[in-house]
Design a protein around this motif. Structure first.
Motif, PDB file in Angstrom:
ATOM      1  N   ILE A 258      17.472   5.515  11.830  1.00 29.43           N
ATOM      2  CA  ILE A 258      17.237   6.348  13.015  1.00 29.43           C
ATOM      3  C   ILE A 258      16.267   7.471  12.656  1.00 29.43           C
ATOM      4  N   SER A 259      16.455   8.099  11.478  1.00 29.85           N
ATOM      5  CA  SER A 259      15.545   9.160  11.028  1.00 29.85           C
ATOM      6  C   SER A 259      14.128   8.620  10.859  1.00 29.85           C
ATOM      7  N   LEU A 260      14.032   7.459  10.194  1.00 27.01           N
ATOM      8  CA  LEU A 260      12.729   6.837   9.998  1.00 27.01           C
ATOM      9  C   LEU A 260      12.121   6.434  11.336  1.00 27.01           C
ATOM     10  N   GLY A 261      12.959   5.919  12.242  1.00 20.84           N
ATOM     11  CA  GLY A 261      12.483   5.498  13.559  1.00 20.84           C
ATOM     12  C   GLY A 261      11.937   6.656  14.375  1.00 20.84           C
ATOM     13  N   VAL A 262      12.616   7.798  14.318  1.00 24.05           N
ATOM     14  CA  VAL A 262      12.142   8.987  15.044  1.00 24.05           C
ATOM     15  C   VAL A 262      10.786   9.423  14.513  1.00 24.05           C
ATOM     16  N   GLN A 263      10.657   9.402  13.182  1.00 28.22           N
ATOM     17  CA  GLN A 263       9.382   9.779  12.567  1.00 28.22           C
ATOM     18  C   GLN A 263       8.261   8.811  12.970  1.00 28.22           C
ATOM     19  N   GLN A 264       8.574   7.502  12.963  1.00 25.88           N
ATOM     20  CA  GLN A 264       7.576   6.502  13.353  1.00 25.88           C
ATOM     21  C   GLN A 264       7.267   6.595  14.850  1.00 25.88           C
TER      22      GLN A 264
ATOM     23  N   VAL B 147       0.833  -1.200   0.000  1.00 28.09           N
ATOM     24  CA  VAL B 147       0.000   0.000   0.000  1.00 28.09           C
ATOM     25  C   VAL B 147       0.871   1.255   0.000  1.00 28.09           C
ATOM     26  N   ALA B 148       1.925   1.274   0.817  1.00 29.33           N
ATOM     27  CA  ALA B 148       2.813   2.442   0.879  1.00 29.33           C
ATOM     28  C   ALA B 148       3.412   2.740  -0.494  1.00 29.33           C
ATOM     29  N   THR B 149       3.804   1.689  -1.217  1.00 29.45           N
ATOM     30  CA  THR B 149       4.392   1.867  -2.546  1.00 29.45           C
ATOM     31  C   THR B 149       3.341   2.353  -3.545  1.00 29.45           C
ATOM     32  N   LEU B 150       2.144   1.782  -3.474  1.00 30.58           N
ATOM     33  CA  LEU B 150       1.052   2.213  -4.359  1.00 30.58           C
ATOM     34  C   LEU B 150       0.735   3.692  -4.157  1.00 30.58           C
TER      35      LEU B 150
ATOM     36  N   LEU C 268      11.379   8.271   2.948  1.00 29.45           N
ATOM     37  CA  LEU C 268      11.921   7.459   4.043  1.00 29.45           C
ATOM     38  C   LEU C 268      11.260   6.088   4.086  1.00 29.45           C
ATOM     39  N   ALA C 269       9.945   6.066   3.864  1.00 29.33           N
ATOM     40  CA  ALA C 269       9.219   4.797   3.930  1.00 29.33           C
ATOM     41  C   ALA C 269       9.686   3.833   2.841  1.00 29.33           C
ATOM     42  N   LEU C 270       9.879   4.352   1.620  1.00 27.47           N
ATOM     43  CA  LEU C 270      10.299   3.476   0.520  1.00 27.47           C
ATOM     44  C   LEU C 270      11.754   3.031   0.690  1.00 27.47           C
ATOM     45  N   ALA C 271      12.607   3.946   1.142  1.00 25.05           N
ATOM     46  CA  ALA C 271      14.023   3.608   1.295  1.00 25.05           C
ATOM     47  C   ALA C 271      14.264   2.721   2.506  1.00 25.05           C
ATOM     48  N   GLY C 272      13.488   2.931   3.547  1.00 25.26           N
ATOM     49  CA  GLY C 272      13.764   2.203   4.779  1.00 25.26           C
ATOM     50  C   GLY C 272      12.738   1.196   5.207  1.00 25.26           C
ATOM     51  N   GLY C 273      11.492   1.340   4.714  1.00 23.68           N
ATOM     52  CA  GLY C 273      10.442   0.497   5.264  1.00 23.68           C
ATOM     53  C   GLY C 273      10.108  -0.747   4.471  1.00 23.68           C
TER      54      GLY C 273
END
Length: 435
Positions: free
Chosen positions: A418-424, A48-51, A206-211
């Protein structure tokens, strides 16, 4: 004088061990632990995130997808290299970094398993409820949990690996086939290889690169290597091929979803629902545009992606828990109680399957979901940072330690997570100040 009989025993080096294959040359096969870890990591939420990214920004974030594949290859290779080079599990490595790792991992794996169990079963149930609307979603969810439970409880690793390969095949054919039908704009795709962040697209970047494809199961790779019978450094080259090829397949799969988002969802002008339900919205669009055959085929691919995550987590994370609990109980990693079919392994399979079914009967348990979100947002940074500690210094033989360029890449990976984690973390904890 010491004699041959009373001379102190010399401890054999891990590199001198003979694998289960009796010392035959290491050979790579396309179906291996890498395919398992990659398939398990890509679930419905990632799709879903990619879509959504494709529908909002077209191909502008294609470079972030490719970056994400590279980052996962680096992380999983690090986990695999530590295991093959030292003969130790990733949890043994974490334990050597200090008690803080155990204090984090213990609560995390218990809470994560309870909430994820319900989430995974519901995700696999949604496409089946859409295909067979006469059966309630909760019943499908329970049936999916029981099916995953039976396959992992009674099956050996080799059986589990073969089932995963079949599910990956279904995912690949349905989703990549859909991307081909959607007819991607090739020149626009090439423009997406130039790194840039569109306005308002930081979170999606961030979501696509890290998630995508990144969960606790990345750390399970070393356990699957062991179950496969790959113990020693002779498998290092094979492991790297196995890992890289699996994530290349994952990358193609994710790019296909980006194409569908850009060409189908954006053209239809619809907004997808949050979470797994967004895939049902896409199915409606596909039925209208291409007919029921394509829509039904996509639902089958949706189910395959979700169910592969169930059996992957039920197997891999149960091995991680069994190793953690075995160490707490003073048993060596590799003790029968901690392997597939062992009592600690079976306890966690039960924990993933049956207690989470209670959540189907409750409204959203805010405190539990909050704890799950907070702990979950910290896991990938935890993995990236601890790998930096494990792959340098005395914890790993010098020949297999990180080189300068590997440390730079892993440090960049850690910084991103870490950046993605802080955002999440901010998102997960927002109910505290929003009331």
């Amino acid at each position: 004088m010491p004699t041959e009989e009373n001379a102190p025993a010399v401890k054999a080096l891990h590199a001198d061990r003979i694998d289960d294959d009796g010392g035959k040359p290491a050979k790579w096969k396309i179906v291996g632990p890498g395919l398992v870890v990659a398939a398990t990591g890509v679930g419905a939420a990632d799709m879903v995130a990619t879509l959504v990214a494709g529908s909002r920004y077209g191909y502008a974030l294609l470079w972030a997808v490719i970056l994400g594949v590279i980052l996962k290859i680096i992380l999983v290779e690090g986990a695999g290299r530590f295991t093959l080079a030292t003969g130790k599990t990733i949890f043994e490595g974490w334990k050597s970094l200090g008690k803080w790792t155990t204090w984090y991992f213990g609560p995390y794996i218990i809470i994560w398993g309870f909430v994820y169990g319900a989430t995974a079963m519901s995700s696999a149930a949604m496409p089946l409820a859409a295909l067979f609307p006469g059966v309630d979603l909760k019943i499908w969810a329970v049936l999916m949990g029981l099916a995953g439970f039976a396959m992992v409880w009674f099956g050996r690793y080799s059986f589990f690996e073969k089932i995963t390969a079949v599910l990956v095949g279904i995912m690949f054919v349905t989703v990549v086939g859909l991307a081909i039908i959607a007819a991607p704009n090739i020149p626009e795709m090439f423009s997406g290889l130039i790194p840039m962040i569109p306005k308002g697209g930081v979170v999606y970047t961030l979501a696509l690169a890290g998630g995508v494809g990144g969960t606790i199961t990345l750390a399970a790779y070393g356990y699957w290597l062991r179950e496969k019978g790959w113990y020693t450094p002779k498998w290092m080259k094979v492991m790297r091929i196995d890992n890289s090829m699996a994530y290349v397949i994952t990358g193609i799969f994710v790019i296909a979803m980006l194409i569908v988002g850009a060409e189908v969802v954006r053209a239809a002008g619809v907004s997808l629902s949050a979470g797994d339900a967004g895939l049902l919205d896409l199915t409606t669009v596909l039925n209208e545009k291409y007919g029921d055959v394509v829509g039904t085929g996509f639902l089958i691919g949706f189910w395959a992606a979700s169910f592969s995550s169930i059996i992957g987590v039920w197997n891999g994370v149960s091995l991680m828990f069994a190793d953690f609990w075995g160490n707490i109980r003073g048993k060596e990693s590799g003790h029968p109680d901690t392997r597939v079919g062992g009592k600690y392994f079976k306890f966690y399979v039960l924990w993933l399957t049956f207690p989470p079914m209670v959540l189907f009967l409750l409204d959203k348990p805010i405190a539990l979901i909050l704890a799950y979100g907070v702990l979950g947002s910290l896991f990938m940074p935890f993995l990236a940072v601890t790998l930096l500690g494990l792959l340098n210094g005395k914890r790993i033989p010098k020949v297999w330690a990180n080189k300068v360029h590997t440390n730079v890449l892993l440090a960049i990976t850690a910084a991103l997570f870490i950046s993605l984690g802080v955002q999440q973390l901010y998102k997960a904890a927002s109910p505290l100040w929003e009331g």
